[in-house]
Design an enzyme around this catalytic site. Structure first.
Site, PDB file in Angstrom:
ATOM      1  N   ASP A   1       5.877   2.141   7.037  1.00 38.45           N
ATOM      2  CA  ASP A   1       4.663   1.353   6.856  1.00 38.45           C
ATOM      3  C   ASP A   1       3.804   2.120   5.870  1.00 38.45           C
ATOM      4  OD1 ASP A   1       2.222   0.074   7.031  1.00 38.45           O
ATOM      5  OD2 ASP A   1       1.842   0.611   9.103  1.00 38.45           O
TER       6      ASP A   1
ATOM      7  N   ASP B   1       4.103  -5.752   3.726  1.00 37.96           N
ATOM      8  CA  ASP B   1       3.732  -4.672   4.633  1.00 37.96           C
ATOM      9  C   ASP B   1       4.823  -4.522   5.695  1.00 37.96           C
ATOM     10  OD1 ASP B   1       2.183  -2.685   5.987  1.00 37.96           O
ATOM     11  OD2 ASP B   1       0.349  -3.681   5.341  1.00 37.96           O
TER      12      ASP B   1
ATOM     13  N   HIS C   1       0.827  -1.218   0.000  1.00 36.34           N
ATOM     14  CA  HIS C   1       0.000   0.000   0.000  1.00 36.34           C
ATOM     15  C   HIS C   1       0.859   1.264   0.000  1.00 36.34           C
ATOM     16  CE1 HIS C   1       0.175   1.133   4.379  1.00 36.34           C
ATOM     17  NE2 HIS C   1       0.259  -0.167   4.593  1.00 36.34           N
TER      18      HIS C   1
ATOM     19  N   HIS D   1       2.993   3.865  13.163  1.00 33.56           N
ATOM     20  CA  HIS D   1       1.923   4.870  13.182  1.00 33.56           C
ATOM     21  C   HIS D   1       2.254   6.054  14.084  1.00 33.56           C
ATOM     22  CE1 HIS D   1      -1.594   2.362  11.356  1.00 33.56           C
ATOM     23  NE2 HIS D   1      -0.429   2.094  10.771  1.00 33.56           N
TER      24      HIS D   1
ATOM     25  N   GLU E   1      -5.309   1.739   2.268  1.00 35.59           N
ATOM     26  CA  GLU E   1      -5.191   0.581   3.154  1.00 35.59           C
ATOM     27  C   GLU E   1      -5.430   0.974   4.596  1.00 35.59           C
ATOM     28  OE1 GLU E   1      -2.932  -2.345   5.772  1.00 35.59           O
ATOM     29  OE2 GLU E   1      -2.792  -0.163   5.586  1.00 35.59           O
ATOM     30  N   GLU E   2      -4.943   2.149   4.981  1.00 33.35           N
ATOM     31  CA  GLU E   2      -4.971   2.554   6.384  1.00 33.35           C
ATOM     32  C   GLU E   2      -6.374   2.902   6.882  1.00 33.35           C
ATOM     33  OE1 GLU E   2      -2.697   2.047   8.304  1.00 33.35           O
ATOM     34  OE2 GLU E   2      -0.735   2.283   7.370  1.00 33.35           O
TER      35      GLU E   2
END
Length: 361
Positions: A184, A236, A79, A327, A213-214
């Site tokens: 990521d 990923d 992604h 994140h 994707e997130e």
């Protein structure tokens, strides 16, 4: 092709690949506005791909044809999007109310420099300083509605409601470590670009650089339905849970550590990985002496969560590069884990036959 010949063709992670990762990491591509990473992908692969197109959601779908008859059709997804923010209200005086896009912890936000929009306007996430807070306020995370992105009075006209913003972290290498925002899944994007550039001749490689994707695996759902592959691998990054703990108890959540190779998923919140593909990756790792580890069941998911449910079902498995502090404004990964992820995937493709799926799941 003989084993030694395959080994000699494994793509490496060198200066060129790290420069590409730096470019990808520094790009702003928050979910729903992935144009900057999309442009990089197309620039890297437009002269290499047999076919390259952008679908209605913004996925970049790349085909690299096989040089054998009736090849197995393999989808590999990574992604392009990252977690971040969207400006939702102009409060005046260079202050903007915002919402998070994707899974971001409010505790990580106060005082973080950010970049906003295509012009990468600088700003900072502001809140009351400790001098002005009460004892009760200091005990709890600051609510999102109390935070603002402050761009100062010099540049408010460059920003508008709807603009995406992300952390202003710049990519660096610290010895064996890769340090930057959005690794990521820019690690996955960089890996997939290298696989397309070095695609084995025995498979039809269907590379899907996915969007959104997130916030719900949305791009992968559309891409998998369109591509309709025989099987799928998802690249990923997964959280490493390897910081010291006071009681030295075993890491039973995620069970992933840096320097131990790619993490193969048995199960996550969105997918029960196809056991045939798990066994195949384990076999390849053992045969070629590539280190790997298993990501234990836990929260989170990858694009496999959408891919495996398309059409009549698509056998799928995820492989991730471990990283600390996912994140947040910075993620730390190891070059060796990235290198071994690339090697494992290249070897898996080079040795892949239809026999892998010839037995019942």
């Amino acid at each position: 092709m003989k084993k030694n010949e395959i080994i000699s063709q494994i793509p490496d992670v060198g200066e060129e690949q790290i420069k590409l990762l730096e470019k990808l990491s520094n790009a702003i591509s928050v979910s729903g506005e992935e144009s900057e990473v999309r442009s990089i992908v197309k620039e890297e692969l437009s002269e290499i791909a047999d076919d390259i197109r952008t679908d209605a959601l913004g996925n970049v779908l790349v085909t690299k044809k096989a040089k054998v008859s009736n090849p197995i059709r393999v989808m590999i997804a990574a992604h392009m999007d990252e977690v971040g923010f969207m400006l939702v209200n102009d409060d005046g005086e260079g202050l903007f109310r915002f919402e998070v896009v994707g899974g971001v912890d409010n505790r990580q936000l106060v005082g973080k420099p950010v970049l906003i929009g295509k012009d990468k306007t600088p700003g900072v996430i502001g809140a009351k300083p400790i001098h002005l807070t009460t004892a009760d306020e200091r005990k709890n995370p600051i609510p999102l509605e109390n935070l603002r992105i402050d761009v100062g009075l010099g540049s408010p006209n460059k920003c508008k409601v709807g603009d995406r913003a992300t952390f202003a972290t710049k990519f660096e290498t610290w010895g064996p470590s890769l340090v930057g925002k959005a690794l990521d899944d820019r690690l996955g994007v960089a890996t997939l670009i290298e696989l397309v550039k070095n695609a084995p001749e025995n498979v039809e490689l269907l590379a899907a650089f996915t969007v959104q994707e997130e916030n719900g695996l949305r791009g992968a759902r559309v891409a998998a339905y369109s591509i309709n592959p025989d099987l799928a691998f998802v690249l990923d990054s997964t959280p490493a849970n390897d910081l010291p703990v006071w009681d030295d108890e075993e890491n039973g959540r995620y069970n992933v550590k840096l320097n131990q190779g790619p993490a193969i998923y048995r199960m996550d919140a969105a997918t029960l990985s196809d056991p045939r593909l798990i066994d195949y990756l384990v076999k390849i790792g053992a045969e070629y002496n590539i280190p790997y580890q298993f990501r234990q069941p836990g929260k989170g998911g990858t694009d496999a969560g959408a891919i495996h449910k398309q059409r009549g079902g698509i056998p799928s498995v995820s492989i991730s590069v471990p990283g600390r502090y996912a994140h947040t404004a910075v993620l730390i990964a190891r070059k060796s884990d990235w290198k071994n992820t690339l090697a494992l995937m290249y070897l898996a493709l080079s040795n892949l036959t239809r026999e892998v799926l010839s037995v019942d799941r």
